[in-house]
Design an enzyme around this catalytic site. Structure first.
Site, mmCIF file in Angstrom:
data_model
loop_
_atom_site.group_PDB
_atom_site.id
_atom_site.type_symbol
_atom_site.label_atom_id
_atom_site.label_comp_id
_atom_site.label_asym_id
_atom_site.label_seq_id
_atom_site.Cartn_x
_atom_site.Cartn_y
_atom_site.Cartn_z
ATOM 1 N N GLY A 1 3.009 11.448 8.260
ATOM 2 C CA GLY A 1 4.358 11.623 7.711
ATOM 3 C C GLY A 1 5.380 11.486 8.805
ATOM 4 O O GLY A 1 5.046 11.557 9.992
ATOM 5 N N CYS B 1 -2.937 12.079 11.729
ATOM 6 C CA CYS B 1 -1.638 12.010 12.395
ATOM 7 C C CYS B 1 -0.822 13.296 12.185
ATOM 8 O O CYS B 1 -1.159 14.323 12.757
ATOM 9 C CB CYS B 1 -0.897 10.758 11.931
ATOM 10 S SG CYS B 1 0.504 10.380 12.960
ATOM 11 N N TYR B 2 0.195 13.279 11.359
ATOM 12 C CA TYR B 2 0.924 14.525 11.086
ATOM 13 C C TYR B 2 -0.054 15.592 10.590
ATOM 14 O O TYR B 2 0.106 16.784 10.862
ATOM 15 C CB TYR B 2 2.002 14.249 10.031
ATOM 16 C CG TYR B 2 2.852 15.458 9.659
ATOM 17 C CD1 TYR B 2 3.782 15.978 10.547
ATOM 18 C CD2 TYR B 2 2.707 16.076 8.408
ATOM 19 C CE1 TYR B 2 4.564 17.072 10.204
ATOM 20 C CE2 TYR B 2 3.476 17.172 8.058
ATOM 21 C CZ TYR B 2 4.403 17.668 8.958
ATOM 22 O OH TYR B 2 5.174 18.751 8.619
ATOM 23 N N HIS C 1 -4.392 6.328 12.839
ATOM 24 C CA HIS C 1 -4.417 6.019 11.390
ATOM 25 C C HIS C 1 -5.659 5.202 11.041
ATOM 26 O O HIS C 1 -5.684 3.987 11.297
ATOM 27 C CB HIS C 1 -3.160 5.233 10.999
ATOM 28 C CG HIS C 1 -1.936 6.071 10.991
ATOM 29 N ND1 HIS C 1 -1.500 6.763 9.887
ATOM 30 C CD2 HIS C 1 -1.063 6.358 11.976
ATOM 31 C CE1 HIS C 1 -0.408 7.436 10.177
ATOM 32 N NE2 HIS C 1 -0.110 7.212 11.443
ATOM 33 N N GLU D 1 -6.584 4.354 8.156
ATOM 34 C CA GLU D 1 -6.381 3.587 6.923
ATOM 35 C C GLU D 1 -5.803 2.200 7.154
ATOM 36 O O GLU D 1 -5.919 1.333 6.307
ATOM 37 C CB GLU D 1 -5.478 4.374 5.953
ATOM 38 C CG GLU D 1 -4.019 4.548 6.366
ATOM 39 C CD GLU D 1 -3.770 5.713 7.325
ATOM 40 O OE1 GLU D 1 -4.736 6.151 7.977
ATOM 41 O OE2 GLU D 1 -2.630 6.171 7.431
ATOM 42 N N SER E 1 5.756 -12.453 -17.970
ATOM 43 C CA SER E 1 6.220 -13.657 -17.267
ATOM 44 C C SER E 1 5.120 -14.704 -17.203
ATOM 45 O O SER E 1 5.373 -15.853 -16.891
ATOM 46 C CB SER E 1 6.630 -13.287 -15.842
ATOM 47 O OG SER E 1 5.474 -12.979 -15.073
ATOM 48 N N GLY E 2 3.879 -14.269 -17.473
ATOM 49 C CA GLY E 2 2.756 -15.202 -17.321
ATOM 50 C C GLY E 2 2.138 -15.101 -15.935
ATOM 51 O O GLY E 2 1.095 -15.663 -15.682
ATOM 52 N N GLY E 3 2.781 -14.365 -15.022
ATOM 53 C CA GLY E 3 2.235 -14.171 -13.678
ATOM 54 C C GLY E 3 1.099 -13.155 -13.709
ATOM 55 O O GLY E 3 0.828 -12.538 -14.748
ATOM 56 N N VAL E 4 0.444 -12.977 -12.576
ATOM 57 C CA VAL E 4 -0.741 -12.112 -12.518
ATOM 58 C C VAL E 4 -0.408 -10.671 -12.929
ATOM 59 O O VAL E 4 -1.095 -10.074 -13.758
ATOM 60 C CB VAL E 4 -1.309 -12.059 -11.070
ATOM 61 C CG1 VAL E 4 -2.586 -11.243 -11.044
ATOM 62 C CG2 VAL E 4 -1.531 -13.436 -10.527
ATOM 63 N N ASP E 5 0.653 -10.132 -12.348
ATOM 64 C CA ASP E 5 0.910 -8.702 -12.517
ATOM 65 C C ASP E 5 1.248 -8.342 -13.964
ATOM 66 O O ASP E 5 0.663 -7.425 -14.539
ATOM 67 C CB ASP E 5 2.041 -8.247 -11.582
ATOM 68 C CG ASP E 5 1.780 -8.674 -10.144
ATOM 69 O OD1 ASP E 5 0.623 -9.004 -9.854
ATOM 70 O OD2 ASP E 5 2.722 -8.685 -9.344
ATOM 71 N N SER E 6 2.186 -9.075 -14.541
ATOM 72 C CA SER E 6 2.543 -8.713 -15.920
ATOM 73 C C SER E 6 1.395 -9.041 -16.881
ATOM 74 O O SER E 6 1.198 -8.357 -17.889
ATOM 75 C CB SER E 6 3.862 -9.367 -16.361
ATOM 76 O OG SER E 6 3.730 -10.758 -16.453
ATOM 77 N N SER E 7 0.605 -10.061 -16.551
ATOM 78 C CA SER E 7 -0.520 -10.418 -17.425
ATOM 79 C C SER E 7 -1.579 -9.326 -17.420
ATOM 80 O O SER E 7 -2.112 -8.956 -18.475
ATOM 81 C CB SER E 7 -1.177 -11.713 -16.953
ATOM 82 O OG SER E 7 -0.266 -12.762 -17.049
ATOM 83 N N LYS F 1 -2.449 -5.981 -4.735
ATOM 84 C CA LYS F 1 -2.666 -7.242 -5.457
ATOM 85 C C LYS F 1 -4.156 -7.572 -5.681
ATOM 86 O O LYS F 1 -4.544 -7.941 -6.786
ATOM 87 C CB LYS F 1 -2.018 -8.375 -4.652
ATOM 88 C CG LYS F 1 -1.891 -9.666 -5.395
ATOM 89 C CD LYS F 1 -0.642 -9.648 -6.212
ATOM 90 C CE LYS F 1 -0.228 -10.967 -6.754
ATOM 91 N NZ LYS F 1 1.096 -10.867 -7.378
#
Ligand code: XMP
Length: 512
Positions: A54, A81-82, A168, A170, A222-228, A368
């Site tokens: 943080g 870390c923190y 870190h 991660e 939109s037809g894109g990956v995310d909204s699909s 993604k």
């Protein structure tokens, strides 16, 4: 409920990355606000706790502090870390302010592998980002790793199963970082690996059902990956309670509207309303050549069309969006996360405030590649799951200068040829994006014996990991030659094809 690792969020930019690494180990994790009462964690059956990093210092007046009772639950704790400084501060060690923040790479020397560094090399390149550091161990702890700047870069209390690390694990830049996390959650906490994409989908579907109840949900597709993927997931959860709206803004690629409609109606039986607003968009864009102005007009018109279409569709309580975590981190502090706001993103916010709709964002915690895994698992075809990004303002930012139907048509035809050749050669899947840009620059050509005074098409084909930086893709000359000769031969109105060989930065991927 699956076994849960709790990540207490102290406002790190990387909190979601920690959760993501835990998912990579096929273990379920949940992010909690840093002040969540220990009793709640116990009631949730948490089997391990990770204290995130943080931006704060434990000495700050308003430094975020956990419920101290988390150290009495008998559950393993890992402070990052923190988090390690909190352990030092709250468990009677000593933390000192540093004059300088330590950023970037450091070399960790493992003194005692124990469980945390089991089967890992003795020296690890690690990534640091901290100001304060631990200078006296809390009672019961031993030092298990050091760096140039810190004797206590890694510590453990084997009796209570408390661990602290200054670096870190991660982030991508820490060697074997995910192994350190795996050692903690599997080796120390004893988690079983029972969390897969299918489990994520099931869990998410239950969450959507519980949130939505019998209400109606709208989604701008939109037809894109995310909204699909968001559409497919929500549809699986609530079926006909979901209505998708696809706005044809007149700035789509060849055959795109038909392809999207076909996919969702036929394959998924989703209630899809296609709104043809192309005339309105093109009218409003007439004579506008400034890129920012174009983007604003397209954005505003989209909101207006969406709002209007809602009147005919009827009341809804939720607006669903395919917002991903990288969109969120750049936009808002999520879930009361104290993380600083970095910048506002076009996908997030905006619409709902005016439209009094609650937001439903089932992919909000994913990255993604995880969204792609969810999409594949839901049965979306490869063409959708692995499709290249296409900007919201569409071809509007790929016709340089003012937009006319004739220019759009030339661009569409040229772009379709490029896509066809990219697909045929398999290069479509190897690059980040490949598209044509229409340049309203007249140049002389010769066709047969006739002078051809026409416009220019630029090919923009880039490689990238995340669109933050990009380089032009080194396509084989033969392929470039084929694309170029097909475009100049088959598309009237083009006399010349040029290749954009600019990297980002200093250029951007899109031309406008
Ligand atoms: P730039 O041109 O900034 O683009 O290098 C980076 C990535 O973002 C896409 N892009 C957009 N996507 N709405 C979007 O949804 C937009 O307004 C927008 N502008 C650019 C671009 O295609 C590239 O992948």
């Amino acid at each position: 409920m699956p076994q849960t690792i709790a990540v207490l969020d102290f406002g790190s930019q990387y909190t979601q990355v920690i959760a993501r690494r835990i998912r990579e180990c096929q273990v379920y994790s949940r992010i909690y606000h840093c002040t969540t009462p220990a009793a709640q964690l116990q009631a949730d059956g948490v089997i391990g706790i990770i204290l995130s990093g943080g931006p704060s210092s434990v000495f700050a007046k308003d430094a975020p502090m956990p419920d101290r009772a988390i150290f009495t639950l008998g559950v393993p704790v890992l402070g990052i870390c923190y988090g390690i400084q909190l352990m030092g501060h709250l468990l009677q060690g000593r933390v000192a302010r540093s004059e300088h923040r330590e950023y970037g790479h450091g070399m960790l020397t493992v003194r005692k592998p124990g469980r945390l560094f089991a089967a890992l090399p003795k020296k690890l390149r690690v990534w640091n980002s901290h100001g304060d550091r631990l200078i006296k161990l809390p009672p019961g702890f031993a030092a298990i790793g050091r760096t140039e700047n810190s004797e206590y870069a890694a510590i453990e209390d084997r009796t209570r199963n408390f661990y602290g690390i200054q670096f870190h694990p991660e982030v991508f830049h820490t060697e074997h970082g995910v192994d350190v996390i795996r050692n903690f959650i599997l080796g120390v906490c004893g988690a079983t690996q029972d969390w897969t994409t299918k489990d994520y989908i099931r869990h998410s579907i239950e969450g959507i059902r519980a949130t939505v109840g019998r209400s109606r949900v709208l989604l701008g597709l939109s037809g894109g990956v995310d909204s699909s993927v968001a559409a497919a997931l929500i549809h699986k959860a609530i079926g006909r309670q979901l209505t998708c709206v696809f706005v044809d803004n007149g700035l789509l690629r060849q055959g795109e509207r038909e392809a999207v409609a076909d996919l969702y109606r036929r394959n998924f039986r989703i209630d899809l309303r296609v709104v043809d607003a192309s005339d309105l968009f093109l009218r409003r864009l007439q004579g506008v050549s400034d890129p920012e102005q174009k983007r604003k007009i397209i954005g505003r018109t989209f909101v207006a069309v969406f709002e209007k279409s809602l009147k005919s569709i009827g009341h809804a309580d939720f607006l669903a969006q395919g917002t991903l975590y990288p969109d969120v981190i750049e936009s808002v502090a999520i879930g009361n996360n104290p993380a600083a706001l970095i910048k506002s993103h076009h996908n997030v916010g905006g619409l709902p405030a005016r439209m009094k709709l609650k937001l439903l964002e089932p992919l909000r915690e994913l990255f993604k590649d995880e969204v792609r895994a969810v999409g594949s698992s839901l049965g979306l075809p490869r063409e959708v799951v692995w499709r290249q990004p296409f900007p919201g303002p569409g071809l509007g930012v790929r016709v340089a200068g003012s937009i006319t139907p004739a220019r759009l048509e030339v661009l569409r035809r040229a772009d379709a040829i490029l896509q066809e050749e990219m697909m045929d050669s398999g290069w479509y899947w190897k690059v980040w994006q490949s598209f044509c840009v229409y340049l309203p620059v007249k140049s002389v050509g010769v066709v047969g014996d006739e002078r051809n005074y026409a416009d220019v098409i630029a090919l923009r084909i880039v490689e990238s990991r995340d669109a933050m930086t990009a380089d032009w893709a080194r396509l084989p000359y033969d392929l470039l030659q084929k694309v170029s000769s097909r475009i100049t031969n088959e598309v009237r109105g083009v006399s010349r094809v040029v290749l954009d060989i600019s990297s980002k930065p200093p250029a951007t991927i899109e031309w406008e």
